[in-house]
Write a protein that holds these residues in place. Structure first.
Motif, PDB file in Angstrom:
ATOM      1  N   MET A   1       1.012  -1.093   0.182  1.00 32.80           N
ATOM      2  CA  MET A   1       0.023  -0.087   0.116  1.00 32.80           C
ATOM      3  C   MET A   1       0.938   1.254   0.007  1.00 32.80           C
ATOM      4  N   ASP A   2       0.713   2.322  -0.825  1.00 32.43           N
ATOM      5  CA  ASP A   2       1.460   3.283  -0.971  1.00 32.43           C
ATOM      6  C   ASP A   2       0.827   4.625  -0.065  1.00 32.43           C
ATOM      7  N   SER A   3       1.523   5.639   0.183  1.00 31.11           N
ATOM      8  CA  SER A   3       1.223   6.582   1.072  1.00 31.11           C
ATOM      9  C   SER A   3       0.035   7.070   0.769  1.00 31.11           C
ATOM     10  N   ILE A   4      -0.487   7.562  -0.558  1.00 32.09           N
ATOM     11  CA  ILE A   4      -1.872   8.199  -0.936  1.00 32.09           C
ATOM     12  C   ILE A   4      -2.954   7.105  -0.630  1.00 32.09           C
ATOM     13  N   GLU A   5      -2.785   5.904  -0.834  1.00 29.83           N
ATOM     14  CA  GLU A   5      -3.822   4.865  -0.441  1.00 29.83           C
ATOM     15  C   GLU A   5      -3.947   5.223   1.141  1.00 29.83           C
ATOM     16  N   ARG A   6      -2.812   5.036   1.845  1.00 30.89           N
ATOM     17  CA  ARG A   6      -2.870   5.136   3.386  1.00 30.89           C
ATOM     18  C   ARG A   6      -3.550   6.523   3.876  1.00 30.89           C
ATOM     19  N   LEU A   7      -3.347   7.518   3.317  1.00 30.24           N
ATOM     20  CA  LEU A   7      -3.751   8.932   3.539  1.00 30.24           C
ATOM     21  C   LEU A   7      -5.306   8.833   3.196  1.00 30.24           C
ATOM     22  N   LEU A   8      -5.755   8.152   1.935  1.00 26.81           N
ATOM     23  CA  LEU A   8      -7.152   8.176   1.752  1.00 26.81           C
ATOM     24  C   LEU A   8      -8.045   7.172   2.476  1.00 26.81           C
ATOM     25  N   ILE A   9      -7.284   6.274   3.101  1.00 27.65           N
ATOM     26  CA  ILE A   9      -8.181   5.545   4.259  1.00 27.65           C
ATOM     27  C   ILE A   9      -8.309   6.155   5.554  1.00 27.65           C
ATOM     28  N   GLU A  10      -7.144   6.982   5.920  1.00 19.90           N
ATOM     29  CA  GLU A  10      -7.066   7.833   7.044  1.00 19.90           C
ATOM     30  C   GLU A  10      -8.232   8.790   6.909  1.00 19.90           C
ATOM     31  N   ARG A  11      -8.325   9.508   5.906  1.00 19.90           N
ATOM     32  CA  ARG A  11      -9.187  10.510   5.785  1.00 19.90           C
ATOM     33  C   ARG A  11     -10.577  10.055   5.771  1.00 19.90           C
ATOM     34  N   ASP A  12     -10.871   8.844   5.166  1.00 24.74           N
ATOM     35  CA  ASP A  12     -12.277   8.409   5.007  1.00 24.74           C
ATOM     36  C   ASP A  12     -12.852   7.953   6.539  1.00 24.74           C
ATOM     37  N   CYS A  13     -11.873   7.363   7.194  1.00 34.00           N
ATOM     38  CA  CYS A  13     -12.055   7.191   8.653  1.00 34.00           C
ATOM     39  C   CYS A  13     -12.280   8.045   9.514  1.00 34.00           C
ATOM     40  N   THR A  14     -11.546   9.194   9.283  1.00 31.49           N
ATOM     41  CA  THR A  14     -11.642  10.371  10.119  1.00 31.49           C
ATOM     42  C   THR A  14     -12.995  11.123   9.746  1.00 31.49           C
ATOM     43  N   GLN A  15     -13.308  11.048   8.629  1.00 34.62           N
ATOM     44  CA  GLN A  15     -14.859  11.480   8.218  1.00 34.62           C
ATOM     45  C   GLN A  15     -15.915  10.964   8.872  1.00 34.62           C
ATOM     46  N   LEU A  16     -15.693   9.626   9.092  1.00 36.58           N
ATOM     47  CA  LEU A  16     -16.751   9.152   9.915  1.00 36.58           C
ATOM     48  C   LEU A  16     -17.019   9.595  11.304  1.00 36.58           C
ATOM     49  N   SER A  17     -15.944   9.998  12.115  1.00 37.31           N
ATOM     50  CA  SER A  17     -16.164  10.695  13.265  1.00 37.31           C
ATOM     51  C   SER A  17     -16.765  12.055  13.012  1.00 37.31           C
ATOM     52  N   VAL A  18     -16.316  12.764  12.160  1.00 40.69           N
ATOM     53  CA  VAL A  18     -17.171  14.058  11.727  1.00 40.69           C
ATOM     54  C   VAL A  18     -18.499  13.975  11.446  1.00 40.69           C
ATOM     55  N   ASP A  19     -18.908  13.101  10.760  1.00 39.30           N
ATOM     56  CA  ASP A  19     -20.464  12.818  10.225  1.00 39.30           C
ATOM     57  C   ASP A  19     -21.012  12.299  11.658  1.00 39.30           C
ATOM     58  N   TYR A  20     -20.668  11.603  12.217  1.00 45.70           N
ATOM     59  CA  TYR A  20     -21.198  11.031  13.518  1.00 45.70           C
ATOM     60  C   TYR A  20     -21.723  11.996  14.369  1.00 45.70           C
ATOM     61  N   GLY A  21     -20.450  13.245  14.769  1.00 43.47           N
ATOM     62  CA  GLY A  21     -20.959  14.351  15.678  1.00 43.47           C
ATOM     63  C   GLY A  21     -22.087  15.183  15.017  1.00 43.47           C
ATOM     64  N   ARG A  22     -21.776  15.551  13.664  1.00 38.48           N
ATOM     65  CA  ARG A  22     -22.484  16.279  12.916  1.00 38.48           C
ATOM     66  C   ARG A  22     -24.201  15.688  12.985  1.00 38.48           C
ATOM     67  N   LEU A  23     -24.320  14.419  12.638  1.00 38.98           N
ATOM     68  CA  LEU A  23     -25.697  13.991  12.540  1.00 38.98           C
ATOM     69  C   LEU A  23     -26.176  14.024  13.950  1.00 38.98           C
ATOM     70  N   VAL A  24     -25.665  13.617  14.969  1.00 44.03           N
ATOM     71  CA  VAL A  24     -26.311  13.710  16.203  1.00 44.03           C
ATOM     72  C   VAL A  24     -26.643  15.087  16.621  1.00 44.03           C
ATOM     73  N   ASP A  25     -25.749  15.940  16.722  1.00 48.72           N
ATOM     74  CA  ASP A  25     -25.916  17.397  17.362  1.00 48.72           C
ATOM     75  C   ASP A  25     -26.733  18.231  16.222  1.00 48.72           C
ATOM     76  N   PHE A  26     -27.373  17.731  14.900  1.00 52.64           N
ATOM     77  CA  PHE A  26     -28.139  18.452  14.240  1.00 52.64           C
ATOM     78  C   PHE A  26     -29.510  17.749  13.758  1.00 52.64           C
ATOM     79  N   GLY A  27     -29.863  16.945  14.555  1.00 54.25           N
ATOM     80  CA  GLY A  27     -31.082  16.487  14.520  1.00 54.25           C
ATOM     81  C   GLY A  27     -31.262  15.360  13.454  1.00 54.25           C
ATOM     82  N   GLN A  28     -30.171  14.607  13.087  1.00 55.28           N
ATOM     83  CA  GLN A  28     -30.158  13.696  12.185  1.00 55.28           C
ATOM     84  C   GLN A  28     -29.706  12.481  12.843  1.00 55.28           C
TER      85      GLN A  28
END
Length: 141
Positions: A1-28
């Motif tokens: 796995m190259d560095s770009i693939e690793r960064l994309l995985i890290e970004r996608d997994c980080t986005q899950l936490s961002v989405d989790y907080g946003r959905l709960v906090d804003f009525g969804q």
């Protein structure tokens, strides 16, 4: 796995936490279940929820609490890629929650608690999802 693939995985997994907080906090909150695998586990102070249907039922109840103002302040999101389909993570959480039916912003007090989420992530045909999210409390007011 190259560095770009690793960064994309890290970004996608980080986005899950961002989405989790946003959905709960804003009525969804009911949409939080879509962030988990079908056999996912979500363990919070309110209980342990196994499988997407239990997770959905819990967050549907949360969505119905229209007198609750909350903010999930998530920081220090660290994702460790295991392989092309699996990763783990640790997320710091400062959680604010107030019951409020008044006008304007809710009154600010100290955080309800400070803790963390221990996450495991899995790539699915729909993209990266939480395989498990286990919350723990380190400090409480």
């Amino acid at each position: 796995m190259d560095s770009i693939e690793r960064l994309l995985i890290e970004r996608d997994c980080t986005q899950l936490s961002v989405d989790y907080g946003r959905l709960v906090d804003f009525g969804q909150a009911a949409k939080v279940a879509e962030l988990f695998t079908d056999d996912g586990v979500c363990e919070l102070s309110a209980g342990r929820f196994e499988g997407i249907e239990q997770i959905r039922a819990f967050f549907e109840k949360r969505q119905g609490q229209t007198d609750v103002v909350s903010r999930h302040v998530m920081t220090n999101i660290a994702v460790e890629v295991q392989d092309a389909d699996h990763a783990t993570g640790l997320v710091y959480l400062t959680f604010y929650r107030v019951v409020w039916t008044g006008e304007g912003p809710a009154p600010l007090g100290p955080p309800s608690f400070v803790g963390s989420y221990a996450d495991s992530y899995r790539r699915t045909p729909e993209g990266w999802r939480f395989e498990s999210r286990i919350g723990s409390t380190a400090l409480k007011s």
